[in-house]
Design an enzyme around this catalytic site. Structure first.
Site, mmCIF file in Angstrom:
data_model
loop_
_atom_site.group_PDB
_atom_site.id
_atom_site.type_symbol
_atom_site.label_atom_id
_atom_site.label_comp_id
_atom_site.label_asym_id
_atom_site.label_seq_id
_atom_site.Cartn_x
_atom_site.Cartn_y
_atom_site.Cartn_z
ATOM 1 N N ASP A 96 0.775 -1.149 -0.116
ATOM 2 C CA ASP A 96 0.086 0.181 0.081
ATOM 3 C C ASP A 96 0.823 1.366 0.096
ATOM 4 O O ASP A 96 1.729 1.461 1.117
ATOM 5 C CB ASP A 96 -0.793 -0.100 1.241
ATOM 6 C CG ASP A 96 -2.125 0.671 1.066
ATOM 7 O OD1 ASP A 96 -2.246 1.500 0.307
ATOM 8 O OD2 ASP A 96 -3.218 -0.046 1.534
ATOM 9 N N ASP A 197 -3.000 4.859 -2.451
ATOM 10 C CA ASP A 197 -3.969 5.470 -1.521
ATOM 11 C C ASP A 197 -4.294 6.952 -1.961
ATOM 12 O O ASP A 197 -3.475 7.680 -2.533
ATOM 13 C CB ASP A 197 -3.399 5.347 -0.061
ATOM 14 C CG ASP A 197 -4.421 5.985 1.016
ATOM 15 O OD1 ASP A 197 -5.452 4.836 0.914
ATOM 16 O OD2 ASP A 197 -4.315 6.928 1.564
ATOM 17 N N GLU A 249 -6.559 3.936 -5.580
ATOM 18 C CA GLU A 249 -7.792 4.214 -5.035
ATOM 19 C C GLU A 249 -8.141 5.658 -5.512
ATOM 20 O O GLU A 249 -7.252 6.568 -5.074
ATOM 21 C CB GLU A 249 -7.711 4.242 -3.495
ATOM 22 C CG GLU A 249 -8.744 4.266 -2.979
ATOM 23 C CD GLU A 249 -8.740 4.785 -1.475
ATOM 24 O OE1 GLU A 249 -9.837 4.673 -0.587
ATOM 25 O OE2 GLU A 249 -8.089 5.542 -1.253
ATOM 26 N N HIS A 318 -11.277 -2.709 3.386
ATOM 27 C CA HIS A 318 -11.078 -2.454 5.049
ATOM 28 C C HIS A 318 -12.071 -1.075 5.398
ATOM 29 O O HIS A 318 -11.897 -0.597 6.408
ATOM 30 C CB HIS A 318 -9.655 -2.265 5.343
ATOM 31 C CG HIS A 318 -8.868 -1.027 4.652
ATOM 32 N ND1 HIS A 318 -8.821 -1.152 3.103
ATOM 33 C CD2 HIS A 318 -8.481 0.071 5.034
ATOM 34 C CE1 HIS A 318 -8.297 0.223 2.748
ATOM 35 N NE2 HIS A 318 -8.017 0.938 3.787
ATOM 36 N N ASP A 319 -12.345 -0.366 4.359
ATOM 37 C CA ASP A 319 -13.267 0.975 4.548
ATOM 38 C C ASP A 319 -14.705 0.818 4.374
ATOM 39 O O ASP A 319 -15.322 1.576 4.618
ATOM 40 C CB ASP A 319 -12.916 1.833 3.537
ATOM 41 C CG ASP A 319 -11.358 2.462 3.776
ATOM 42 O OD1 ASP A 319 -11.013 2.370 4.764
ATOM 43 O OD2 ASP A 319 -10.821 2.965 2.788
HETATM 44 O O1 ISL Z 1 -13.415 5.256 3.812
HETATM 45 C C1 ISL Z 1 -13.958 6.187 3.259
HETATM 46 C C2 ISL Z 1 -15.409 6.179 3.123
HETATM 47 O O2 ISL Z 1 -15.722 5.949 4.575
HETATM 48 C C3 ISL Z 1 -13.217 7.219 2.340
HETATM 49 O O3 ISL Z 1 -13.690 8.189 2.729
HETATM 50 C C4 ISL Z 1 -12.002 6.953 2.611
HETATM 51 O O4 ISL Z 1 -11.422 7.864 3.572
HETATM 52 C C5 ISL Z 1 -11.216 7.110 1.370
HETATM 53 O O5 ISL Z 1 -11.583 6.209 0.470
HETATM 54 C C6 ISL Z 1 -9.630 7.241 1.697
HETATM 55 O O6 ISL Z 1 -9.379 5.902 2.037
HETATM 56 C C7 ISL Z 1 -7.928 5.546 2.097
HETATM 57 O O7 ISL Z 1 -7.248 6.697 2.636
HETATM 58 C C8 ISL Z 1 -7.344 6.927 3.998
HETATM 59 C C9 ISL Z 1 -7.554 5.718 4.929
HETATM 60 O O8 ISL Z 1 -8.060 6.093 6.175
HETATM 61 C C10 ISL Z 1 -8.257 4.811 4.242
HETATM 62 O O9 ISL Z 1 -8.233 3.481 5.094
HETATM 63 C C11 ISL Z 1 -7.801 4.394 2.948
HETATM 64 O O10 ISL Z 1 -8.311 3.460 2.202
HETATM 65 C C12 ISL Z 1 -6.552 8.085 4.798
HETATM 66 O O11 ISL Z 1 -5.176 7.446 4.168
#
Ligand code: ISL
Ligand code: CA
Length: 564
Positions: A96, A197, A249, A318-319
């Site tokens: 990641d 990310d 992402e 994971h989100d």
């Molecule tokens: O999780 C989300 C929806 O609830 C998104 O807004 C999320 O924050 C967004 O997709 C970004 O996610 C990524 O970056 C974030 C981290 O917290 C997430 O786990 C990651 O997947 C910040 O690095």
């Protein structure tokens, strides 16, 4: 060459996968001990959520050293062993890459507090406006303001995520050079690529205030801008030296923007994670859930299948909440779990399977805030309280949307600690682990696990399932049906997203059925999924139907007569 078009990629959230030393936290030796399991499942690559050194304000998405492993997870030697042991089993490792921001514990940030240091411009530092006002009116992703005052530098820094995740300033060319070195460091260790990310927000064109919106005020100044494309092209040069792969992402992307980020001729990313299908059960923001209407999901999937030549397929990460709890039916847990697995593994693109999805893990059954760890949930609960929402309503919103729903430890067995740990787990284990667990499903030939393993083998061995065109057949209120077409080969997938039965006109020789049928007369039981082998009808030209709009049941009776 493009191995990623043929692989199923498995996402591991290291903290929750397998603990090896009883401290309640998943770790690298734990992952190594489960590689045989992943190999037997048919996984071609692992995407590891961050394992770098981090104070864990956002569980590793706040990196304090890109060249060190978080000691909770093990050592660099463990990481090298993981790459090697996975490679021996034909499994690639994808790291990641979190480069929109670093932890405020990172050396760069700590140095940056001193205006005379060479790191002074690594981040966005600004004075406030007027007395006590912030530098602009932007709002962040986690429901807060996105400026924090630093008493040492006497300025504010920008953070689009949590307070301790400071955004890097790509207007300073030194930052990109640092990132290139980080890529080389990991590529030389043998990783196959990166999941990048929030990669479409790197470039901020200005820090001007903008018109207030319900959320993400200011986002027109950073979403998918040309500056980001330029950064991606530069990173691609480094990646190409190693033949490496990237999946970005990308928040709030349209298909058109996605094509610009990952089109074959663009020299940027290889694919993206788009979010539109994850938004089909909400109004505008994920906090405002609406009743799930399957047709909205189908239409969105069809749209993206048509608009992009190739992309990711995913239903969980994971989100996001667990997919059965969200798109399936807990009452038909096994049937709907298999149906969602069928969807994931038979569309066109690269499937990303999230740990636990293959055993049908469900949303966490927590009952109070205290049980949560997710920084986003905590922040949002505070915001909702500020708006005087009653506890019951606040809880309803949090329980449905918390990212911790997908972060509870993997349920390996029915034992205390679920086979995940001998100690006290860092996040609660779902009480259903006594019934939903891997050990039980290994024994049961009819389990969700066996279904996944079987379908992954089917996909891995079938060119039409891996590479065939996607042809939508039906996207109704409850039934989703499509074909995969390659030359003369045709496979139809028919899915009933409902507790109620349905009837369709599609026919063919049954390859798989989650009700164990060996012939199909068009009648579908609750949450039934069937995969059919069809014969090409002379009238349909390969590729042709792709341009068709999604029709109703009766428009697509072609081929029936022959197949019966
Ligand atoms: O999780 C989300 C929806 O609830 C998104 O807004 C999320 O924050 C967004 O997709 C970004 O996610 C990524 O970056 C974030 C981290 O917290 C997430 O786990 C990651 O997947 C910040 O690095
Ligand atoms: Ca551990």
């Amino acid at each position: 060459m493009e191995w990623w078009r043929d692989a199923v990629i498995y996402q591991i959230y290291p903290r929750s996968f397998q603990d090896s030393n009883g401290d309640g936290i998943g770790d690298l030796p734990g992952i190594i001990s489960r590689l045989d399991y992943l190999q037997a499942l048919g996984v071609g690559a692992i995407w590891l959520s961050p394992v770098y050194k981090s104070p864990n304000a956002d569980n590793g998405y706040d990196i304090s050293d890109y060249r060190e492993i978080n000691p909770e997870y093990g050592t660099m030697e463990d990481m090298e062993r993981l790459i090697e042991e996975a490679g021996r089993r034909g499994i690639r490792i994808i790291m990641d890459l979190v480069i929109n921001h670093t932890s405020t514990d990172h050396y760069w940030f700590r140095q940056s507090r001193d205006r005379t240091s060479e790191y002074a411009d690594y981040y966005y530092w600004r004075h406030g406006e007027g007395d006590g006002g912030l530098p602009n009116n932007w709002t962040g992703f986690f429901g807060e303001d996105c400026w924090e005052f630093d008493p040492e530098r006497c300025e504010y820094y920008l953070h689009l995520f949590a307070k301790s995740q400071a955004d890097l300033n790509y207007h300073n060319p030194a930052v990109l050079e640092e990132v290139k070195d980080i890529l080389r460091f990991w590529l030389r260790k043998g990783v196959a690529g990166f999941r990048c990310d929030v990669i479409n927000i790197l470039w901020k064109d200005s820090l001007a205030s903008s018109r207030r919106k319900l959320a993400l005020t200011g986002s027109e100044h950073y979403l998918s801008l040309e500056g980001t494309h330029e950064i991606l092209r530069q990173l691609r040069e480094v990646l190409d030296e190693y033949g490496a792969f990237t999946v970005g992402e990308t928040v709030f992307v349209t298909p058109e923007q996605a094509r610009d980020l990952c089109g074959r001729d663009r020299g940027e990313l290889n694919m993206v994670f788009s979010f539109e299908h994850m938004e089909c059960d909400q109004y505008f923001l994920k906090w405002f859930k609406r009743r799930f209407q399957p047709k909205r999901l189908f239409d969105c999937l069809v749209k993206w299948q048509k608009e992009l030549e190739w992309n990711t397929i995913y239903l969980e990460n994971h989100d996001q909440p667990r997919s059965i709890s969200r798109f399936g039916s807990e009452a038909y847990w096994k049937e709907s779990g298999k149906l969602l697995g069928t969807l994931l593994l038979t569309m066109r693109g690269t499937p990303f399977l999230y740990q636990g999805e293959e055993i049908g893990m469900l949303n966490f059954d927590f009952t109070r805030m205290r049980q949560l760890n997710d920084v986003e949930s905590k922040n949002v609960e505070k915001v909702l309280r500020r708006f005087h929402l009653p506890w019951k309503l606040r809880w309803k919103i949090i329980a449905k949307t918390s990212r911790d729903n997908a972060r509870t430890p993997f349920q390996w067995s029915g034992a205390t600690g679920a086979g995940f740990t001998d100690g006290r787990p860092w996040l609660g284990i779902n009480h259903n682990s006594e019934t939903i667990n891997l050990a039980q499903q290994e024994e049961d030939r009819d389990s969700i696990l066996h279904w996944y393993r079987d379908l992954m083998a089917l996909r891995n061995g079938s060119e039409v399932l891996r590479r065939g065109e996607f042809v939508p057949l039906e996207a109704g209120k409850q039934v989703f049906a499509y074909q995969r077409v390659l030359g003369e080969e045709r496979i139809a997938v028919v899915l009933n997203f409902s507790d109620k039965p349905a009837h369709v006109s599609h026919r063919g020789e049954v390859i798989r059925s989650n009700y164990g049928r060996d012939s199909f007369d068009g009648a579908l039981s609750a949450w039934e999924a069937v995969i059919l082998k069809q014969t090409a009808s002379p009238s349909s030209t390969p590729g042709g139907p792709r341009s068709e709009t999604v029709g109703a049941i009766d428009d697509h009776a072609e081929g029936d007569a022959e197949d019966r």
